[in-house]
Scaffold this active site. Structure first.
Site: not given
Ligand code: GLN
Length: 193
Positions: A79, A172, A174
């Site tokens: 992410c 994610h 995890e």
């Molecule tokens: N929206 C977040 C960002 O721009 C990422 C979200 C996440 O890691 N769950 O960094």
């Protein structure tokens, strides 16, 4: 035992640590340059990429991580971690540019639109070829470079990609009982738990 660092400035590092342990690595929290120096692989967890960039600055962790990855250290990014590694980020934000993909931040909607989606997997992830993925303000990969292999899709969007010793998931891995992404990464770095 191979020491697998987890960038622990922010985000859900504990869940990653449990999975590293389960697949035969030694989890190690990374907050300082000294912590980074002793790990042999690294996980960049989710969180808020802009905040993570700010928190990395005092110890120059971004530059140090950049150097280590360029020198061959394996990395699993999830992410916000993918945003940190991307070549280009939209809206414009600085990044390490180590992974030849472009990403659009929050492209699947805000926190309220977090969702569990069914993903289609490449056979390298084993069977079955489907798995659930948790998306939380996730980035969308909008371009995949030539040297990048896609290992999972959400509809037509690439959501798990690999290039060299980098493995990157926009979801994610995890947060589900499905642990194949961590297993794949830990095998990549030579752990066999
Ligand atoms: N929206 C977040 C960002 O721009 C990422 C979200 C996440 O890691 N769950 O960094």
């Amino acid at each position: 035992m191979l020491r697998v660092g987890i960038l622990s400035l922010q985000g859900d590092f504990a869940a990653h640590a449990r999975l590293v342990d389960r697949f035969g690595g030694q989890p190690s929290e990374v907050r300082t340059a000294k912590d980074l120096a002793v790990v042999e692989a690294l996980i960049l967890p989710g969180g808020e990429s802009s905040a993570m960039l700010r928190l990395m600055a005092p110890e120059k962790l971004d530059e140090r991580i950049n150097d280590r990855i360029r020198a061959g250290m394996a990395v699993l990014a999830t992410c916000a971690g993918v945003i940190l590694l991307a070549r280009k980020v939209e809206p414009d934000q600085s990044s390490l540019g180590l992974l030849d993909v472009d990403v659009a931040r929050n492209a699947y909607g805000r926190q309220l639109h977090s969702s569990i989606e069914s993903l289609r997997l490449d056979s390298r992830l084993g069977s079955p070829d489907e798995m659930e993925g948790v998306f939380i303000r996730a980035p969308r990969i909008t371009r995949v470079g030539k040297g990048v292999t896609v290992l999972a899709w959400r509809d037509r969007d690439p959501v798990l990609v690999t290039s060299g010793r980098v493995l990157a998931a926009t979801f994610h891995p995890e947060l589900t009982t499905e642990s194949r992404v961590h297993k794949y990464f830990l095998h990549l770095v030579g752990c066999h738990g």
